[in-house]
Design a protein around this motif. Structure first.
Motif, PDB file in Angstrom:
ATOM      1  N   SER A  23       0.830  -1.203   0.000  1.00  0.00           N
ATOM      2  CA  SER A  23       0.000   0.000   0.000  1.00  0.00           C
ATOM      3  C   SER A  23       0.867   1.257   0.000  1.00  0.00           C
ATOM      4  O   SER A  23       0.610   2.200  -0.745  1.00  0.00           O
ATOM      5  N   ALA A  24       1.912   1.246   0.809  1.00  0.00           N
ATOM      6  CA  ALA A  24       2.810   2.405   0.876  1.00  0.00           C
ATOM      7  C   ALA A  24       3.528   2.628  -0.450  1.00  0.00           C
ATOM      8  O   ALA A  24       3.827   3.769  -0.810  1.00  0.00           O
ATOM      9  N   ALA A 129       5.550  -0.256   6.634  1.00  0.00           N
ATOM     10  CA  ALA A 129       5.223   0.646   5.520  1.00  0.00           C
ATOM     11  C   ALA A 129       6.218   1.805   5.469  1.00  0.00           C
ATOM     12  O   ALA A 129       6.730   2.148   4.393  1.00  0.00           O
ATOM     13  N   ALA A 130       6.509   2.399   6.607  1.00  0.00           N
ATOM     14  CA  ALA A 130       7.454   3.520   6.661  1.00  0.00           C
ATOM     15  C   ALA A 130       8.855   3.062   6.247  1.00  0.00           C
ATOM     16  O   ALA A 130       9.576   3.787   5.549  1.00  0.00           O
ATOM     17  N   PHE A 131       9.241   1.864   6.654  1.00  0.00           N
ATOM     18  CA  PHE A 131      10.522   1.283   6.265  1.00  0.00           C
ATOM     19  C   PHE A 131      10.617   1.175   4.739  1.00  0.00           C
ATOM     20  O   PHE A 131      11.625   1.560   4.147  1.00  0.00           O
ATOM     21  N   ALA A 132       9.562   0.690   4.110  1.00  0.00           N
ATOM     22  CA  ALA A 132       9.553   0.537   2.648  1.00  0.00           C
ATOM     23  C   ALA A 132       9.712   1.886   1.947  1.00  0.00           C
ATOM     24  O   ALA A 132      10.459   1.997   0.967  1.00  0.00           O
ATOM     25  N   VAL A 133       9.046   2.881   2.462  1.00  0.00           N
ATOM     26  CA  VAL A 133       9.153   4.224   1.874  1.00  0.00           C
ATOM     27  C   VAL A 133      10.589   4.742   2.019  1.00  0.00           C
ATOM     28  O   VAL A 133      11.149   5.292   1.066  1.00  0.00           O
ATOM     29  N   ARG A 134      11.186   4.554   3.189  1.00  0.00           N
ATOM     30  CA  ARG A 134      12.580   4.998   3.413  1.00  0.00           C
ATOM     31  C   ARG A 134      13.538   4.272   2.468  1.00  0.00           C
ATOM     32  O   ARG A 134      14.430   4.878   1.879  1.00  0.00           O
ATOM     33  N   VAL A 135      13.364   2.959   2.347  1.00  0.00           N
ATOM     34  CA  VAL A 135      14.256   2.168   1.504  1.00  0.00           C
ATOM     35  C   VAL A 135      14.161   2.618   0.048  1.00  0.00           C
ATOM     36  O   VAL A 135      15.174   2.804  -0.609  1.00  0.00           O
ATOM     37  N   THR A 136      12.963   2.821  -0.444  1.00  0.00           N
ATOM     38  CA  THR A 136      12.810   3.204  -1.847  1.00  0.00           C
ATOM     39  C   THR A 136      13.237   4.647  -2.090  1.00  0.00           C
ATOM     40  O   THR A 136      13.700   4.972  -3.182  1.00  0.00           O
ATOM     41  N   ALA A 137      13.128   5.501  -1.096  1.00  0.00           N
ATOM     42  CA  ALA A 137      13.561   6.894  -1.254  1.00  0.00           C
ATOM     43  C   ALA A 137      15.067   6.992  -1.327  1.00  0.00           C
ATOM     44  O   ALA A 137      15.617   7.870  -1.995  1.00  0.00           O
TER      45      ALA A 137
END
Length: 139
Positions: A23-24, A129-137
């Motif tokens: 979702s993130a 979810a926040a981890f995934a956003v950080r990793v992709t950023a």
């Protein structure tokens, strides 16, 4: 960057984590038991649990079949009763097969029988979810 999310879950914990990550990242989450097909994936998020101190054999077989020409890198999202154990077996198979695995691994508590009930908590799910956003950023 093209991302995909897969999971294997005996208890539903990894499914919850994978769906939050997906979702993130505005994508879907696929159960590895459905034998998902990939092409041109830059980063594959793999969510799974630790069962009896080890990665599930279903997940390990899936990882062994992944083609590094179709999946460049992987990142692991893991739940375990203690919350600190990682997917070392899974990581080793992926790396042996030529798929780079990011050093960072999201780890949280799951539950087993009466141990760690109510985990993963909503805070831990949101953390995935926040981890995934950080990793992709950062990639």
């Amino acid at each position: 960057m093209k991302c995909a999310v897969v999971y294997f879950s005996r208890t539903g914990h990894s499914r919850k984590l994978a769906k939050a990550v997906a979702s993130a990242l505005k994508t879907g989450a696929e159960n590895i038991e459905n034998d998902p097909m990939f092409s041109g994936i830059d980063l594959l998020f793999i969510a799974g649990g630790i069962y009896g101190g080890a990665s599930d054999p279903v997940m390990l077989r899936f990882a062994d079949r992944l083609d590094p020409a179709l999946v460049k890198k992987a990142v692991l999202v893991t739940s375990s009763a203690g919350g600190s154990r990682g997917q070392d077996q899974l990581r080793a198979i992926l790396e042996r097969n030529g798929i780079e695995v990011l050093k960072d691994e999201y780890k949280c508590r799951g539950n087993f029988l009466l141990i760690s009930l109510r985990h993963p908590s909503q805070k831990e799910i949101d953390g995935a979810a926040a981890f995934a956003v950080r990793v992709t950023a950062g990639k």
